[in-house]
Design an enzyme around this catalytic site. Structure first.
Site, PDB file in Angstrom:
ATOM      1  CG  ASP A 338      33.487  46.916  28.050  1.00 29.05           C
ATOM      2  OD1 ASP A 338      32.443  46.851  28.823  1.00 29.05           O
ATOM      3  OD2 ASP A 338      33.621  46.157  27.293  1.00 29.05           O
ATOM      4  CG  ASP A 643      34.795  42.259  25.705  1.00 35.16           C
ATOM      5  OD1 ASP A 643      33.830  41.841  26.419  1.00 35.16           O
ATOM      6  OD2 ASP A 643      35.709  42.955  25.893  1.00 35.16           O
ATOM      7  CG  ASP A 647      29.373  42.138  27.124  1.00 36.67           C
ATOM      8  OD1 ASP A 647      28.811  42.027  28.315  1.00 36.67           O
ATOM      9  OD2 ASP A 647      30.512  42.138  26.921  1.00 36.67           O
TER      10      ASP A 647
HETATM   11  P1  ATP Z   1      36.114  45.670  31.452  1.00 38.10           P
HETATM   12  O1  ATP Z   1      34.877  44.992  31.883  1.00 38.10           O
HETATM   13  O2  ATP Z   1      36.205  47.002  31.795  1.00 38.10           O
HETATM   14  O3  ATP Z   1      36.720  45.388  30.405  1.00 38.10           O
HETATM   15  P2  ATP Z   1      37.814  43.793  33.264  1.00 38.10           P
HETATM   16  O4  ATP Z   1      38.505  43.307  32.087  1.00 38.10           O
HETATM   17  O5  ATP Z   1      38.540  44.331  34.376  1.00 38.10           O
HETATM   18  O6  ATP Z   1      36.883  45.163  32.677  1.00 38.10           O
HETATM   19  P3  ATP Z   1      36.939  41.375  33.556  1.00 38.10           P
HETATM   20  O7  ATP Z   1      37.675  40.994  32.276  1.00 38.10           O
HETATM   21  O8  ATP Z   1      35.503  40.853  33.755  1.00 38.10           O
HETATM   22  O9  ATP Z   1      36.631  42.865  33.537  1.00 38.10           O
HETATM   23  O10 ATP Z   1      37.628  40.912  35.038  1.00 38.10           O
HETATM   24  C1  ATP Z   1      37.115  41.193  35.920  1.00 38.10           C
HETATM   25  C2  ATP Z   1      38.096  40.747  37.163  1.00 38.10           C
HETATM   26  O11 ATP Z   1      38.446  39.035  36.959  1.00 38.10           O
HETATM   27  C3  ATP Z   1      39.447  41.275  37.073  1.00 38.10           C
HETATM   28  O12 ATP Z   1      39.439  42.511  37.648  1.00 38.10           O
HETATM   29  C4  ATP Z   1      40.428  40.587  37.630  1.00 38.10           C
HETATM   30  O13 ATP Z   1      40.397  40.544  38.990  1.00 38.10           O
HETATM   31  C5  ATP Z   1      39.953  39.225  37.187  1.00 38.10           C
HETATM   32  N1  ATP Z   1      40.593  38.901  36.002  1.00 38.10           N
HETATM   33  C6  ATP Z   1      40.548  39.275  34.760  1.00 38.10           C
HETATM   34  N2  ATP Z   1      41.289  38.698  33.896  1.00 38.10           N
HETATM   35  C7  ATP Z   1      41.554  37.524  34.499  1.00 38.10           C
HETATM   36  C8  ATP Z   1      42.249  36.213  34.070  1.00 38.10           C
HETATM   37  N3  ATP Z   1      42.650  35.970  32.833  1.00 38.10           N
HETATM   38  N4  ATP Z   1      42.563  35.084  34.835  1.00 38.10           N
HETATM   39  C9  ATP Z   1      41.822  35.207  36.102  1.00 38.10           C
HETATM   40  N5  ATP Z   1      41.306  36.225  36.721  1.00 38.10           N
HETATM   41  C10 ATP Z   1      41.179  37.244  35.691  1.00 38.10           C
END
Ligand code: ATP
Length: 912
Positions: A338, A643, A647
């Site tokens: 990730d 996480d 997954d």
């Molecule tokens: P990774 O999978 O590498 O951890 P990530 O944390 O960016 O990446 P996600 O958590 O799935 O992946 O987030 C995907 C997208 O969702 C982000 O790019 C953001 O635009 C949006 N996002 C992330 N966190 C939030 C949140 N708390 N509330 C609303 N939108 C969110």
């Protein structure tokens, strides 16, 4: 089934599922602020900890007796019985003593290995989020008591039996309890008293998993009083102590025992019928052979080596849940990670807010709310721009995080992405506390990686209702009908403008969020997905910085040198992923593929593409599973991080599934082979290094151990075939085995990783331990040992020395050769003729010291003279003995040099 000692039998038992939530609250005297800490402590004393009774371990006696259940030891015990029949009492006693001592050593070492694993199990103890003293807090799940208020979110394992009092689209996987594999949707309504477990919709039972939604519930039963406790089922913990390699060795042991038996029978026949030895004498020779060839110490030390490796990994914050992972780590060829929090620091700072026709830069780094907004390097007042002010407000309200100052340090509790929006709010003069009071939140759709947005519904005390959403820009754009102009007036949506600004912001490596609002209330009683589908006004795009971890950059470089490909699989925007990837040297000059592109590919296309791409963006958990499968079908050994609850399938499928210890859900941890206590990519690289080291140490140990047995066996065989006096009696052979395997061999379990270990290619999976090279090395060193000891023995006999002294020299020569060979064995191919090589592992010298003491005892004490027929040696004899040791030492070093420097040698090395 209740354990009276833990007091759990006194827990109130009511048909909770047939009571309404209100009735349950009354029965448990629950208050909105939860229990006080004092009440909780009192109940904990009364009802006992929330723990299932330990699976009954085998008793000490059984564990000890189990040590004898080993075919090699059976052979030895059989030999002891026959020597007794023949009246060779000393040999009988020594044989039995050897069997017992071996069992004791095995018993003690297995105990050590188990306690090491117990300590690691304790590091994985489950946690629970409760409301106590009016505050949300995370506690050890063992401290839950009846009446506690527990908060559940997706990915949690339900920590005790709960009567639900609030649910938000809660779906539970109850397979652990009912066997039902489809998730069950939960509601609050009471059900009939005699409803079966699977139909009690108002309850969440301990051990089941939240696959979706959120809930609040009251603890009604803990520990053995839970349904899970009643059926006395333990959740799968760490697997038992076996791995493919141990099985391979175990199998090898069996085959070896059979070969030894066959060889002994053959030699017996040859000796008696062809060479004309008396059967009784011949039998003693054959017993000596069997005793010498059997590597009794092998299994115990292998287990200890593995357990020590697991302990070392735990010290480096990689907690191994399944032992085979230790070996699999050593052959990993691809690590999929990730991005957020693993490769990056997960400390977000908003740096940019883009409204319609205005691009605002935000100054200040980290969570300290110090900084300001500026446009074209001129400071501005956000309140003067209604769209900007409303964007900031939306970001603060559509938010579950808390910003706190602890001892001068600003900290975020909850999602750092949301924390960054709170900091932005403070910088723009809009504090969360005041905002949440004036605009109370009535409902929420929490953020999930699958839908990539979060929505909240608010109703200011005097004023109209609002729904806010924040999420991935593509997702939010789909919901919007129009945009808010800078002056707060609605405008037509300029999709091109927003797309351009999104790409431009993401290309700087910033993480993107879009914010939108609508003046409406939910159509139904609760905020539902249908309410978020359309009619929103787009407010702004937010770009936040999340810099890569310095140590991750180094660890990625390490992995590349070690022949391991690193892939980033992220939910983030493609451009953000590309920019961050470039900083980490992942996917440079290669295309970025998105989750939706993966979804369009069939399995074949995916297989063909998968190894040429290193960055996957906007990917969801189901894409991870397909990617793992595609890589595996290309012959790769894959490690995958994760996480969330979704997954879990990808983690299970991967060769080494890695869960995050801090932000990971219980469901992900349970599906994983290894948990990272610090969520850090660098820890995976460290674990790979340790995994390779453990495998190396196991190999080194086998390579060290087998030539002792081989050398002794050759000695005996040579004596029988050439009709010589036996250079070692059975008792003496056993003495050598005991001394060398219990002291010397153990030192190799402590060998540190070789310096070049991360510059080698990954070991091909499934490559057999006993390769052609292994057989050659064992044979070669065996011959050297035999030659030294037999040569000395015959020389002395020839010189007219008595048989006792000559045998004592042979025994000492073999042990001395082993001591020297132990030093050789520190490196399989590299020379040990250096300071590091000779002195790099102090356990080697401690072991040699201990072994030397035993040998002096063997040579000089009258007791040993009586038991083993040994005799004192003089200075000249010791010099000869050391000479025999040196012969092996130099011979082995020479062989390594040949292997390193000749083409044939390189071919023999095979896997390297
Ligand atoms: P990774 O999978 O590498 O951890 P990530 O944390 O960016 O990446 P996600 O958590 O799935 O992946 O987030 C995907 C997208 O969702 C982000 O790019 C953001 O635009 C949006 N996002 C992330 N966190 C939030 C949140 N708390 N509330 C609303 N939108 C969110």
């Amino acid at each position: 089934m209740t354990d009276r000692r833990d007091g759990s039998e006194s827990q109130p038992v009511l048909p909770w599922h047939s009571l309404s939530p209100r009735a349950a609250e009354e029965a448990l005297q629950a208050r909105p602020g939860g229990l006080t800490s004092d009440e909780a402590a009192a109940r904990l004393a009364e009802f006992g900890p929330n723990r299932l009774a330990q699976a009954r371990r085998r008793g000490v006696l059984m564990r000890f007796l189990h040590q004898f259940h080993n075919i090699l030891l059976y052979v030895m015990m059989g030999a002891a019985v026959v020597t007794a029949v023949l009246g060779h009492w000393i040999d009988t006693c020594v044989l039995f003593a050897a069997v017992v001592i071996n069992a004791v050593i095995g018993f003690v070492q297995e105990g050590k290995a188990e306690s090491a694993l117990d300590a690691i199990r304790a590091m994985l103890s489950p946690r629970a989020v409760v409301v106590r003293d009016g505050l949300r807090q995370e506690i050890d799940a063992a401290d839950l008591v009846p009446g506690d208020q527990v908060i559940l979110v997706s990915g949690d394992r339900v920590p005790a039996d709960l009567r639900l009092v609030e649910v938000k689209e809660l779906r539970l996987d109850e397979a652990a309890l009912t066997g039902e594999s489809l998730p069950v949707e939960k509601q609050l309504a009471p059900v009939a008293e005699d409803a079966p477990l699977g139909d009690r919709y108002g309850m969440a039972y301990s051990g089941t998993v939240v696959v979706f939604g959120q809930a609040r519930g009251l603890v009604v039963a803990t520990g053995m009083q839970t349904e899970l406790g009643r059926i006395n089922q333990l959740l799968a913990g760490i697997d038992n102590m076996t791995t493919p390699l141990l099985r391979q060795v175990d199998h090898f042991g069996r085959v070896l025992a059979l070969v030894i038996l066959a060889m002994s029978a053959l030699l017996f026949a040859v000796g008696v019928w062809w060479l004309g030895h008396p059967p009784a004498e011949m039998f003693m020779m054959v017993v000596a052979l069997a005793a010498s060839a059997i590597p009794e110490g092998l299994p115990a030390i292998m287990t200890v080596t593995l357990a020590l490796g697991v302990q070392r990994m735990a010290r480096r914050k990689a907690i191994v849940r399944r032992l085979p992972a230790v070996e699999a780590l050593g052959s990993v060829t691809v690590i999929c990670s990730d991005k957020t929090g693993t490769l990056t620091r997960n400390e977000m700072t908003v740096q940019r807010v883009v409204c319609a026709s205005l691009c605002v830069d935000v100054q200040g780094v980290g969570y300290a709310p110090e900084g300001y907004c500026e446009v074209d390097a001129r400071r501005i007042d956000p309140a003067a721009y209604p769209a900007l002010a409303l964007s900031v407000r939306a970001g603060v309200l559509c938010n579950d995080a808390v910003l706190r100052q602890d001892e001068g340090q600003w900290r975020v509790e909850g999602d750092p992405t949301e924390g960054a929006l709170l900091v932005l709010g403070e910088k723009a003069g809009f504090s969360a506390q005041a905002g949440r009071q004036d605009w109370p939140r009535l409902d929420v759709i929490p953020f999930e990686s699958e839908h990539r947005f979060m929505a909240t519904f608010h109703e200011p005390v005097p004023g109209e209702p609002w729904i806010f959403v924040k999420g991935a820009p593509e997702r939010v754009l789909e919901m919007c009908r129009a945009q808010m102009g800078l002056d707060g007036v609605e405008q037509a949506l300029d999709v091109d403008y927003w797309r351009r600004m999104a790409t431009d912001t993401a290309a700087k490596g910033l993480r993107l969020l879009a914010l939108a609002c609508k003046r409406a209330r939910p159509a139904g009683a609760q905020l539902a997905f249908a309410d978020t589908e359309s009619d929103f006004l787009l407010l702004a795009l937010v770009g936040m910085m999340d810099p890569p971890r310095g140590e991750a950059i180094a660890a990625v470089a390490d992995c590349h040198r070690a022949g391991i490909q690193v892939k980033m699989i992220t939910g983030d925007h493609a451009e953000t992923a590309r920019a961050i990837g470039a900083q980490l040297a992942i996917g440079v000059g290669r295309p970025v593929v998105t989750g939706s592109e993966v979804a369009l590919m069939d399995d074949r296309a995916l297989r063909e593409m998968v190894m040429s791409v290193e960055v996957f963006a906007r990917a969801s958990p189901e894409h991870k599973l397909r990617l793992v499968q595609a890589m595996q079908s290309q012959g790769q050994v894959v490690s995958m991080t994760g996480d969330g609850v979704n997954d879990a399938p990808a983690l299970k499928r991967a060769d080494v599934g890695v869960a995050m210890g801090n932000k990971g859900t219980e469901a992900a941890k349970e599906a994983s082979d290894m948990v990272l206590a610090d969520d850090n990519f660098a820890t995976i690289a460290a674990a790979v290094r340790e995994g390779r080291a453990v495998y190396d140490n196991l190999k080194k140990f086998v390579l060290f151990m087998l030539p002792t047995n081989g050398g002794e066996a050759l000695l005996v065989i040579a004596a029988i075939l050439f009709q010589l006096t036996l250079p070692l009696t059975p008792a003496q052979v056993l003495w050598i085995n005991l001394v060398t395997s219990s002291t010397l061999g153990l030192a190799l379990a402590f060998e540190p990783a070789e310096p070049g270990i991360m510059r080698q290619r990954p070991r091909p999976p499934g490559s057999p331990l006993l390769s052609g090279f292994f057989i050659w090395r064992v044979f070669f060193v065996s011959v050297l040992m035999m030659a030294g000891a037999l040569g000395l023995f015959l020389w002395e006999l020839n010189d007219g020395v008595d048989i006792e002294r000559a045998r004592t020299m042979a025994v000492n020569a073999v042990v001395m050769a082993e001591m020297f060979y132990l030093i050789n064995s520190r490196h399989i191919f590299d020379s040990v003729l250096s300071r590091e090589g000779l002195f790099g592992n102090r356990y080697v010298w401690l072991a040699i010291g201990a072994c030397m003491l035993l040998q002096l005892m063997y040579t000089y004490t009258p007791f040993m003279h009586a038991v083993f027929g040994s005799a004192p040696l003089g200075r000249r004899e010791w010099l000869d003995v050391i000479g025999a040791g040196l012969l092996v030492f130099l011979g082995a070093e020479l062989e390594k040099a040949v292997i390193r420097h000749t083409p044939l040698g390189r071919r023999l090395r095979g896997e390297k």
